[in-house]
Scaffold this motif. Structure first.
Motif, PDB file in Angstrom:
ATOM      1  N   ALA A 290      38.269  55.330   6.794  1.00  0.00           N
ATOM      2  CA  ALA A 290      38.707  55.269   8.963  1.00  0.00           C
ATOM      3  C   ALA A 290      38.093  55.981   9.062  1.00  0.00           C
ATOM      4  CB  ALA A 290      40.208  55.730   8.505  1.00  0.00           C
TER       5      ALA A 290
ATOM      6  N   VAL B 287      34.084  55.548   9.938  1.00  0.00           N
ATOM      7  CA  VAL B 287      34.177  54.305  10.902  1.00  0.00           C
ATOM      8  C   VAL B 287      34.282  54.157  12.402  1.00  0.00           C
ATOM      9  CG1 VAL B 287      33.617  51.703  10.565  1.00  0.00           C
ATOM     10  CG2 VAL B 287      33.511  53.226   8.424  1.00  0.00           C
ATOM     11  N   ALA B 288      35.366  55.045  12.585  1.00  0.00           N
ATOM     12  CA  ALA B 288      36.188  54.620  13.572  1.00  0.00           C
ATOM     13  C   ALA B 288      35.393  55.077  14.502  1.00  0.00           C
ATOM     14  CB  ALA B 288      36.944  55.728  13.877  1.00  0.00           C
TER      15      ALA B 288
ATOM     16  N   LEU C  99      31.987  53.196  15.291  1.00  0.00           N
ATOM     17  CA  LEU C  99      32.787  51.477  15.770  1.00  0.00           C
ATOM     18  C   LEU C  99      32.759  50.977  17.279  1.00  0.00           C
ATOM     19  CD1 LEU C  99      33.182  48.601  14.926  1.00  0.00           C
ATOM     20  CD2 LEU C  99      35.167  49.395  14.267  1.00  0.00           C
TER      21      LEU C  99
ATOM     22  N   SER D 179      28.633  44.229  15.511  1.00  0.00           N
ATOM     23  CA  SER D 179      28.000  44.757  14.834  1.00  0.00           C
ATOM     24  C   SER D 179      26.235  44.552  14.296  1.00  0.00           C
ATOM     25  CB  SER D 179      28.147  44.023  13.106  1.00  0.00           C
ATOM     26  OG  SER D 179      27.899  42.676  13.788  1.00  0.00           O
TER      27      SER D 179
ATOM     28  N   ILE E 243      27.912  52.169  14.469  1.00  0.00           N
ATOM     29  CA  ILE E 243      28.311  50.720  13.184  1.00  0.00           C
ATOM     30  C   ILE E 243      26.968  50.726  12.362  1.00  0.00           C
ATOM     31  CG2 ILE E 243      28.553  48.833  13.835  1.00  0.00           C
ATOM     32  CD1 ILE E 243      30.866  51.268  12.082  1.00  0.00           C
TER      33      ILE E 243
ATOM     34  N   ALA F 278      34.403  48.016   4.967  1.00  0.00           N
ATOM     35  CA  ALA F 278      35.563  48.230   5.753  1.00  0.00           C
ATOM     36  C   ALA F 278      34.091  47.672   7.179  1.00  0.00           C
ATOM     37  CB  ALA F 278      35.282  49.993   6.031  1.00  0.00           C
ATOM     38  N   ILE F 279      32.748  47.896   7.534  1.00  0.00           N
ATOM     39  CA  ILE F 279      32.273  48.222   7.936  1.00  0.00           C
ATOM     40  C   ILE F 279      32.259  46.034   8.321  1.00  0.00           C
ATOM     41  CG2 ILE F 279      29.678  47.510   8.858  1.00  0.00           C
ATOM     42  CD1 ILE F 279      29.717  50.590   8.169  1.00  0.00           C
TER      43      ILE F 279
ATOM     44  N   ALA G 202      34.918  44.753  10.013  1.00  0.00           N
ATOM     45  CA  ALA G 202      35.031  45.873  10.957  1.00  0.00           C
ATOM     46  C   ALA G 202      34.200  44.379  11.701  1.00  0.00           C
ATOM     47  CB  ALA G 202      34.902  46.922  10.914  1.00  0.00           C
TER      48      ALA G 202
ATOM     49  N   VAL H 179      36.177  40.868  11.795  1.00  0.00           N
ATOM     50  CA  VAL H 179      37.557  41.022  12.765  1.00  0.00           C
ATOM     51  C   VAL H 179      36.724  40.736  13.794  1.00  0.00           C
ATOM     52  CG1 VAL H 179      39.277  42.354  13.420  1.00  0.00           C
ATOM     53  CG2 VAL H 179      39.261  42.465  11.104  1.00  0.00           C
ATOM     54  N   CYS H 180      35.987  41.063  15.118  1.00  0.00           N
ATOM     55  CA  CYS H 180      35.226  40.860  15.659  1.00  0.00           C
ATOM     56  C   CYS H 180      35.063  39.521  16.122  1.00  0.00           C
ATOM     57  CB  CYS H 180      34.214  41.127  15.989  1.00  0.00           C
ATOM     58  SG  CYS H 180      34.555  43.569  16.146  1.00  0.00           S
TER      59      CYS H 180
END
Length: 316
Positions: free
Chosen positions: A90, A93-94, A97, A254, A268, A286-287, A290, A293-294
């Motif tokens: 996290a 990536v935070a 992102l 992304s 990212i 994780a990426i 993410a 999710v987007c």
């Protein structure tokens, strides 16, 4: 009820996507230990030492056990740790992102009004010189790869006319204002493609609506053309364009890997390339999640926006 149905469907979609992402990354050949060791080190290291290292890193566990641990970590908000350095995923990536979301947000805020204005002008001048010029420019702008656009901007505004830096010197954890101020060419590159794509989508929708029967009745009623365009045609044209715009907005987060690599933008996409190179599976997962999710979130917002604009969707 509509919000609950869409929300439940989004959760199911995210679960399926998480499952797909996990198994898609698991089938890749090799692991992070193979990448971290040179060929000579691998050849000279005894098999029992390699086995012990893999056990310490959790690489010897069965796939099902790792999958259940992966899902459990997601439910607890834990994305795991990197295999080699054991740093929290996290934390890695935070910030990238955040930077990619900021780049996408600024792009949309600047591109949407311009694309809307161009589409409305082209729709009103359908078949005339302005419409043909806008359509041709949109096709060219959308067809040119982003790395070509970026290199052209660098050549013009960083080499021939040195106004902006060719690459970004800001670091990953700099304030967003500092980072975005150092990335005018990267923002311009994404904006050019966004205006071309969104302008074409909105132009087609406006032309279709302006040819509809209810618009013709409004014309016969004596309502000014500008009023018909702004108050009646534009909301109707936004309905089919919302889904396409939502998918495009999600892809910006992304999908700007090339732009980030060309301009050394700490987003990212660049982090994904590094994670794949190092075989850091948890970071890749994780990426990918993410990005998923987007996409799901923007689709949910688009569905709710369409339902707000179209009563037939709410009744269905």
């Amino acid at each position: 009820m509509l919000v609950l149905r869409r929300g439940a469907l989004s959760l199911v979609t995210l679960f399926l996507l998480a499952t797909f992402v996990f198994f898609a990354t698991e089938v890749l050949p090799g692991d992070a230990l193979d990448v971290s060791l040179s060929a000579d080190e691998m050849a000279m290291m005894p098999p029992e030492v390699l086995a012990r290292r893999r056990a310490e890193l959790g690489l010897d566990r069965p796939v099902l056990e790792r999958y259940l641990g992966f899902l459990g970590g997601l439910l607890n908000g834990d994305l795991g740790r990197t295999i080699i350095t054991r740093a929290p995923v996290a934390d890695i990536v935070a910030m990238p992102l955040r930077n990619s979301i900021a780049l996408a947000g600024v792009t949309l805020l600047l591109a949407l009004p311009v694309a809307l204005a161009i589409a409305m002008a082209a729709a009103q001048a359908k078949g005339r010189a302005l419409d043909n010029a806008v359509s041709g420019a949109a096709i060219i702008g959308y067809s040119i790869p982003e790395f070509v656009t970026g290199l052209l901007l660098i050549a013009v505004f960083a080499v021939w006319w040195p106004v902006f830096p060719a690459t970004i010197t800001a670091s990953t954890d700099d304030p967003l204002g500092v980072l975005l101020a150092a990335a005018p060419l990267a923002i311009a590159t994404t904006i050019i493609g966004s205006i071309a794509y969104l302008g074409r989508i909105l132009r087609v929708g406006l032309i279709e609506v302006m040819a509809a029967d209810f618009v013709e009745r409004l014309h016969l009623s004596g309502i000014p053309r500008w009023r018909i365009l702004w108050l009646h045609a534009l909301p109707a044209a936004m309905i089919p364009g919302l889904s396409a715009a939502a998918l495009y907005a999600a892809s910006l987060v992304s999908g700007v890997v090339v732009v980030e690599l060309v301009f050394a933008y700490p987003g990212i996409g660049a982090e994904l390339v590094r994670a794949v190179t190092r075989r850091e599976v948890h970071v890749v997962q994780a990426i990918a999640l993410a990005a998923a999710v987007c996409v799901v979130l923007f689709n949910l917002l688009a569905d709710l926006g369409i339902a707000a604009l179209d009563p037939r969707t709410r009744r269905a």
